[in-house]
Design a protein around this motif. Structure first.
Motif, PDB file in Angstrom:
ATOM      1  N   ALA A  51       0.839  -1.208   0.000  1.00 39.72           N
ATOM      2  CA  ALA A  51       0.000   0.000   0.000  1.00 39.72           C
ATOM      3  C   ALA A  51       0.872   1.255   0.000  1.00 39.72           C
ATOM      4  N   TYR A  52       1.918   1.257   0.830  1.00 40.03           N
ATOM      5  CA  TYR A  52       2.844   2.397   0.841  1.00 40.03           C
ATOM      6  C   TYR A  52       3.470   2.606  -0.545  1.00 40.03           C
ATOM      7  N   LEU A  53       3.818   1.503  -1.205  1.00 40.03           N
ATOM      8  CA  LEU A  53       4.425   1.588  -2.541  1.00 40.03           C
ATOM      9  C   LEU A  53       3.471   2.265  -3.518  1.00 40.03           C
ATOM     10  N   GLU A  54       2.199   1.854  -3.483  1.00 43.75           N
ATOM     11  CA  GLU A  54       1.202   2.441  -4.390  1.00 43.75           C
ATOM     12  C   GLU A  54       0.964   3.918  -4.087  1.00 43.75           C
ATOM     13  N   LEU A  55       1.135   4.307  -2.817  1.00 49.60           N
ATOM     14  CA  LEU A  55       0.928   5.709  -2.428  1.00 49.60           C
ATOM     15  C   LEU A  55       2.162   6.570  -2.682  1.00 49.60           C
ATOM     16  N   THR A  58       7.846   5.666  -0.696  1.00 48.63           N
ATOM     17  CA  THR A  58       8.784   4.592  -1.024  1.00 48.63           C
ATOM     18  C   THR A  58       9.675   4.193   0.153  1.00 48.63           C
ATOM     19  N   GLU A  59      10.023   5.160   0.997  1.00 49.40           N
ATOM     20  CA  GLU A  59      10.885   4.842   2.145  1.00 49.40           C
ATOM     21  C   GLU A  59      10.167   3.917   3.117  1.00 49.40           C
ATOM     22  N   ARG A  60       8.909   4.257   3.415  1.00 50.08           N
ATOM     23  CA  ARG A  60       8.103   3.419   4.321  1.00 50.08           C
ATOM     24  C   ARG A  60       7.840   2.048   3.698  1.00 50.08           C
ATOM     25  N   ALA A  61       7.594   2.056   2.384  1.00 45.28           N
ATOM     26  CA  ALA A  61       7.365   0.787   1.677  1.00 45.28           C
ATOM     27  C   ALA A  61       8.579  -0.125   1.814  1.00 45.28           C
ATOM     28  N   TYR A  62       9.751   0.465   1.601  1.00 46.42           N
ATOM     29  CA  TYR A  62      10.992  -0.305   1.655  1.00 46.42           C
ATOM     30  C   TYR A  62      11.198  -0.917   3.045  1.00 46.42           C
ATOM     31  N   GLN A  63      10.984  -0.096   4.084  1.00 48.65           N
ATOM     32  CA  GLN A  63      11.154  -0.579   5.464  1.00 48.65           C
ATOM     33  C   GLN A  63      10.189  -1.721   5.764  1.00 48.65           C
ATOM     34  N   ALA A  64       8.913  -1.544   5.364  1.00 43.82           N
ATOM     35  CA  ALA A  64       7.900  -2.572   5.643  1.00 43.82           C
ATOM     36  C   ALA A  64       8.232  -3.879   4.923  1.00 43.82           C
ATOM     37  N   ARG A  78       5.781 -19.221   2.040  1.00 43.35           N
ATOM     38  CA  ARG A  78       6.667 -19.041   0.890  1.00 43.35           C
ATOM     39  C   ARG A  78       6.137 -18.009  -0.093  1.00 43.35           C
ATOM     40  N   TYR A  79       4.820 -18.052  -0.328  1.00 48.49           N
ATOM     41  CA  TYR A  79       4.255 -17.136  -1.310  1.00 48.49           C
ATOM     42  C   TYR A  79       4.435 -15.686  -0.863  1.00 48.49           C
ATOM     43  N   ALA A  80       4.192 -15.426   0.428  1.00 46.25           N
ATOM     44  CA  ALA A  80       4.344 -14.063   0.945  1.00 46.25           C
ATOM     45  C   ALA A  80       5.815 -13.631   0.916  1.00 46.25           C
ATOM     46  N   ALA A  81       6.726 -14.567   1.213  1.00 43.67           N
ATOM     47  CA  ALA A  81       8.168 -14.240   1.172  1.00 43.67           C
ATOM     48  C   ALA A  81       8.584 -13.866  -0.253  1.00 43.67           C
ATOM     49  N   LEU A  82       8.117 -14.641  -1.232  1.00 45.96           N
ATOM     50  CA  LEU A  82       8.420 -14.333  -2.635  1.00 45.96           C
ATOM     51  C   LEU A  82       7.795 -12.992  -3.050  1.00 45.96           C
ATOM     52  N   SER A  83       6.591 -12.728  -2.522  1.00 49.50           N
ATOM     53  CA  SER A  83       5.932 -11.447  -2.823  1.00 49.50           C
ATOM     54  C   SER A  83       6.748 -10.280  -2.305  1.00 49.50           C
ATOM     55  N   CYS A  84       7.349 -10.454  -1.114  1.00 49.17           N
ATOM     56  CA  CYS A  84       8.211  -9.394  -0.558  1.00 49.17           C
ATOM     57  C   CYS A  84       9.366  -9.100  -1.517  1.00 49.17           C
ATOM     58  N   ILE A  85      10.030 -10.158  -1.994  1.00 47.78           N
ATOM     59  CA  ILE A  85      11.169  -9.974  -2.908  1.00 47.78           C
ATOM     60  C   ILE A  85      10.705  -9.278  -4.189  1.00 47.78           C
ATOM     61  N   LEU A  86       9.552  -9.714  -4.718  1.00 53.13           N
ATOM     62  CA  LEU A  86       9.032  -9.135  -5.963  1.00 53.13           C
ATOM     63  C   LEU A  86       8.713  -7.649  -5.784  1.00 53.13           C
ATOM     64  N   GLN A  87       8.023  -7.307  -4.686  1.00 57.01           N
ATOM     65  CA  GLN A  87       7.672  -5.905  -4.445  1.00 57.01           C
ATOM     66  C   GLN A  87       8.932  -5.052  -4.279  1.00 57.01           C
ATOM     67  N   LEU A  88       9.953  -5.618  -3.649  1.00 57.92           N
ATOM     68  CA  LEU A  88      11.219  -4.889  -3.492  1.00 57.92           C
ATOM     69  C   LEU A  88      11.870  -4.612  -4.852  1.00 57.92           C
ATOM     70  N   THR A  89      11.678  -5.513  -5.816  1.00 61.32           N
ATOM     71  CA  THR A  89      12.254  -5.256  -7.154  1.00 61.32           C
ATOM     72  C   THR A  89      11.560  -4.060  -7.824  1.00 61.32           C
ATOM     73  N   TYR A  90      10.233  -3.888  -7.577  1.00 65.00           N
ATOM     74  CA  TYR A  90       9.545  -2.718  -8.140  1.00 65.00           C
ATOM     75  C   TYR A  90      10.144  -1.430  -7.566  1.00 65.00           C
ATOM     76  N   LEU A  91      10.390  -1.454  -6.247  1.00 60.44           N
ATOM     77  CA  LEU A  91      10.998  -0.296  -5.594  1.00 60.44           C
ATOM     78  C   LEU A  91      12.407  -0.043  -6.129  1.00 60.44           C
ATOM     79  N   ASP A  92      13.169  -1.112  -6.247  1.00 64.07           N
ATOM     80  CA  ASP A  92      14.563  -0.976  -6.688  1.00 64.07           C
ATOM     81  C   ASP A  92      14.653  -0.464  -8.126  1.00 64.07           C
ATOM     82  N   LEU A  93      13.693  -0.845  -8.971  1.00 64.15           N
ATOM     83  CA  LEU A  93      13.687  -0.308 -10.347  1.00 64.15           C
ATOM     84  C   LEU A  93      13.504   1.209 -10.312  1.00 64.15           C
ATOM     85  N   GLY A  94      12.530   1.682  -9.522  1.00 60.49           N
ATOM     86  CA  GLY A  94      12.322   3.123  -9.392  1.00 60.49           C
ATOM     87  C   GLY A  94      13.527   3.824  -8.804  1.00 60.49           C
TER      88      GLY A  94
END
Length: 378
Positions: A51-55, A58-64, A78-94
């Motif tokens: 949610a922080y990422l969509e808003l 980005t700093e709060r998103a990264y910490q969460a 496992r699915y949630a752990a993989l989701s964390c890694i995936l969401q972090l890649t969206y942040l890292d691209l930005g």
């Protein structure tokens, strides 16, 4: 109950609500770091980060997301752990951290494959595999590793086509870029037509999925290679004029791509002077939240805009700043896809010894001069 409400709000794209409910639910949890508590805390913290990422926070998103990853691992989710890694890649691209995206997508693909071989392989995370390959393909493309990009993007596309995911439109947009970079403008045009057909068929009007702006940007890209009537440029101009976007608007984080595209259309039609103040505000927004990847894009567009106004000194200042951020992460296509105007400016930079070890790499990635159509028709 709060966990379910938070998940429902996230699915409904109610991101402020998601944050409020998630924070309340996390506060109510016991402080223990046990597996049972983390079964709830992990997914809640992941949802909070998304949610922080969509808003645009980005700093709060990264910490969460960083804190949610070990929680979900400990809970065996496992699915949630993989989701964390995936969401972090969206942040890292930005953030322009292509090296981190490269490492994270490798880890994500490895974990997904290991999961596939485990006893609960019936839950094979095929969607995750596709999304990691898509992210990986974007990094390969940016670095001009085109054959690797072909493999990753088409692997991602195969699954997303199969399940008819709306995310396949994002892959189509990337494939247009890829085939143009490979010198196959006919194939690029075919895929662009496909993207246009799909965008008309379904409702993708939500601003966080800006398909119309993707199409307008690809029209501009193809316009550089398609001689003859400037139908593609005309389509982009029509999008800009009917989009309701203005250069003086106050924009939200999720609208920034559309406003950058508006600036590109203005530059392409010879109105760079109108685009410059808008691009300056977009650059300041990216800088304020440490989104260096978005900064590189804004700086390169500002450089082209200033160069088109014969302010080459100012253009080189912007270009130098962009290159300083781009070189460690090996950005290439962001510059090359801006076409002949950027190539001309890079040639000036080369003569002045700016980023002397990198500018030749960028210049070598441009197509032969004859392959561009005349730039920016009046």
């Amino acid at each position: 109950a709060n966990a379910v409400r938070a998940y429902t709000a996230l699915r409904r794209v109610e991101f402020d609500q998601t944050v409020a409910i998630s924070l309340a639910a996390l506060k109510a949890l016991p402080r223990d770091d046990t597996r049972e508590v983390n079964k709830l805390r992990g997914p809640l913290t992941l949802g909070l980060g998304m949610a922080y990422l969509e808003l645009g926070e980005t700093e709060r998103a990264y910490q969460a997301l960083r804190s949610a990853l070990p929680m979900n691992q400990q809970a065996g989710n496992r699915y949630a752990a993989l989701s964390c890694i995936l969401q972090l890649t969206y942040l890292d691209l930005g953030h322009g951290a292509l090296n981190q995206v490269d490492n994270a997508t490798q880890k994500g693909l490895l974990w997904s494959e290991e999961w596939s071989k485990s006893r609960d392989h019936r839950k094979r995370p095929v969607r995750m595999l596709a999304l990691f390959r898509l992210q990986r393909g974007l990094v390969h493309y940016e670095r001009n590793e085109l054959e690797l990009a072909v493999r990753s993007l088409y692997q991602a596309n195969e699954y997303l086509e199969l399940v008819k995911s709306f995310l396949r439109l994002s892959v189509y947009a990337s494939l247009v870029d890829l085939h143009l970079a490979l010198g196959d403008s006919e194939r690029a045009l075919d895929i662009l037509r496909k993207l246009k057909r799909h965008s008309l068929r379904e409702d993708y009007s939500a601003s966080y999925f800006p398909v119309a702006a993707w199409i307008a940007q690809r029209n501009l890209l193809l316009n550089q290679f398609e001689p003859g009537p400037n139908v593609l440029l005309a389509e982009s101009i029509h999008w800009a004029e009917s989009s309701g976007l203005g250069t003086d608007d106050t924009f939200r984080f999720e609208q920034e791509f559309e406003y950058r595209t508006l600036a590109q259309v203005l530059i392409a039609r010879g109105n760079a002077q109108e685009a410059i103040p808008l691009l300056t505000r977009l650059m300041q927004s990216a800088e304020g939240s440490g989104r260096w990847g978005d900064m590189i894009v804004c700086l390169s567009l500002l450089a082209v805009a200033q160069h088109s106004q014969a302010r080459t000194g100012i253009a080189l200042t912007y270009l130098s700043r962009g290159l300083k951020l781009a070189v460690p992460e090996r950005y290439i296509r962001t510059f090359v896809d801006l076409g002949p105007d950027m190539r001309d400016l890079l040639q000036v930079a080369a003569r002045q010894g700016i980023a002397a070890s990198y500018v030749p790499t960028l210049l070598a990635a441009f197509p032969d001069k004859g392959k561009f159509s005349p730039s920016h028709p009046g």
